[in-house]
Design a protein around this motif. Structure first.
Motif, PDB file in Angstrom:
ATOM      1  N   ASN A 319       0.880  -1.258   0.322  1.00 50.50           N
ATOM      2  CA  ASN A 319       0.092  -0.545  -0.055  1.00 50.50           C
ATOM      3  C   ASN A 319       0.563   1.598  -0.144  1.00 50.50           C
ATOM      4  N   GLY A 320       0.292   2.096  -0.641  1.00 52.05           N
ATOM      5  CA  GLY A 320       1.789   3.732  -1.281  1.00 52.05           C
ATOM      6  C   GLY A 320       1.854   4.374  -0.245  1.00 52.05           C
ATOM      7  N   GLN A 321      -0.477   4.018   0.154  1.00 53.53           N
ATOM      8  CA  GLN A 321      -0.128   5.434   1.318  1.00 53.53           C
ATOM      9  C   GLN A 321      -0.305   4.972   2.917  1.00 53.53           C
ATOM     10  N   THR A 322      -0.238   3.382   3.028  1.00 50.94           N
ATOM     11  CA  THR A 322      -0.030   2.817   4.889  1.00 50.94           C
ATOM     12  C   THR A 322       1.352   2.230   4.518  1.00 50.94           C
ATOM     13  N   GLY A 323       1.791   1.351   3.864  1.00 49.86           N
ATOM     14  CA  GLY A 323       2.766   1.185   4.002  1.00 49.86           C
ATOM     15  C   GLY A 323       2.388  -0.311   4.409  1.00 49.86           C
ATOM     16  N   LYS A 324       1.223  -1.093   4.098  1.00 48.20           N
ATOM     17  CA  LYS A 324       1.098  -2.517   4.483  1.00 48.20           C
ATOM     18  C   LYS A 324       1.228  -3.252   2.764  1.00 48.20           C
ATOM     19  N   PHE A 325       2.397  -4.259   3.469  1.00 46.66           N
ATOM     20  CA  PHE A 325       2.459  -5.129   2.914  1.00 46.66           C
ATOM     21  C   PHE A 325       2.141  -7.006   2.709  1.00 46.66           C
TER      22      PHE A 325
END
Length: 359
Positions: A319-325
């Motif tokens: 996720n390019g907003q939150t960093g969830k990978f």
């Protein structure tokens, strides 16, 4: 009402009948009784079982303004057919879906203009760090996979999403049980009581996302959720500078079925959460209706990595907003069986010691 004698008992599933003495419906198998008002509700639930009434307003997206598409080109992957939009200066690149080369096919024109966009908040270095963290500590991960990973191929892609808003009203009939156990000096007893549980409620849903790209795995995109809508801004082509943007090939109308499913499932689960104290709760029938439904066209930021190892493709997304990978990893079968055998030997030794002590 219809033929009440054909109704099944909500408690045990037996055929219920009208009892003239009590003027109620009665089950001859479990002796449950139901008044006529309850049977009227049951008949309505049966007639409208799994009925979902949802209509959406076709309002997503808008027309491009004059000059907005200037300098943008369409690139097409010759392998998987995926199309992306990027600046003319992109030059040679690789497809974010299958990692094969993409070629420019022409100027970007047509399609709908996005309503909103969430700009990238995390850069490529953050995506590389997230991938390294994702690989770290995985004892069953093949060493060669980690050593040979091409983390420099991380690509920033704006993925098209249709965002759905609606107000939902639902009525769900559940089947549930309550189990009571006790014992005396001679026996253990178990009493199971069966219930028909009716729950109703209203909910408001905002910005329910549905991936608008057939090339993008829906489960992968849903796994990197949630996005925080508060960071959305009105779309401007400047936000695409330096990134790829996927062209939607699934329309808002084609995405409505998935939106309906997500909203319905959320509504049912929320109502089910109110049945605490009952066991084995299952849905018997449901009626979900939506109003004020509308859609919005958005671009959401995603960092993608595709890599192939041992002829198997692995896709990672952040996720390019939150960093969830998220992303699946291969397993070293040799290490797995070594650990399994070691564990088996250990358990065998423990069992032998216990048996020796008992003997």
């Amino acid at each position: 009402m219809g033929n009440l004698k054909e109704f099944e008992c909500p408690c045990c599933g037996g055929k219920i009948e009208f009892d003239s003495a009590s003027q109620q419906m009665q089950c001859p198998y479990c002796d449950s009784t139901f008044d006529m008002a309850a049977m009227q509700d049951l008949e309505e639930d049966i007639q409208t079982q799994n009925d979902t009434s949802i209509e959406w307003a076709d309002s997503a997206g808008s027309e491009w303004g004059e000059g907005e598409q200037q300098g943008m080109s369409v690139y097409r992957c010759q392998s998987c057919g995926g199309e992306i939009v990027a600046e003319e200066t992109l030059g040679a690149s690789a497809c974010p879906y299958c990692d094969n080369p993409i070629v420019m096919t022409g100027k970007f024109a047509g399609d709908l203009r996005p309503d909103v966009v969430i700009p990238f908040k995390l850069d490529k270095e953050a995506a590389k760090a997230a991938l390294s963290k994702h690989l770290k500590g995985k004892v069953l991960l093949p060493k060669a996979f980690k050593d040979e990973n091409h983390i420099d191929e991380v690509k920033g892609v704006y993925v098209p999403f249709w965002l759905f808003d609606a107000k939902a009203q639902g009525r769900v009939r559940f089947k549930g049980q309550k189990v009571r156990r006790w014992e005396d000096a001679r026996y253990e007893y178990k009493e199971t009581s069966y219930y028909s549980l009716v729950r109703e409620g209203r909910m408001a849903f905002e910005h329910v996302p549905v991936d608008g790209s057939s090339k993008m795995d829906d489960e992968l995109m849903e796994s990197v959720e949630p996005y925080h809508y508060s960071d959305t801004v009105d779309f401007k082509t400047a936000y695409l500078s330096g990134y790829l943007a996927d062209k939607y090939d699934v329309t808002a109308e084609q995405s409505e079925a998935r939106a309906n499913e997500r909203i319905t499932n959320s509504m049912v689960q929320s109502l089910k959460d109110t049945t605490d104290g009952f066991q084995n709760v299952t849905v018997d029938s449901k009626r979900i209706s939506l109003e004020s439904g509308k859609a919005q066209y958005a671009l959401y930021p995603v960092w993608l990595l595709n890599t192939t190892w041992n002829d198997q493709k692995f896709t990672f997304a952040m996720n390019g907003q939150t960093g969830k990978f998220v992303g699946n990893l291969p397993m070293d079968k040799g290490k797995f069986w070594t650990m399994a055998l070691s564990l088996g030997v250990g358990l065998s030794v423990v069992a032998t010691i216990v048996m020796t002590l008992i003997g």
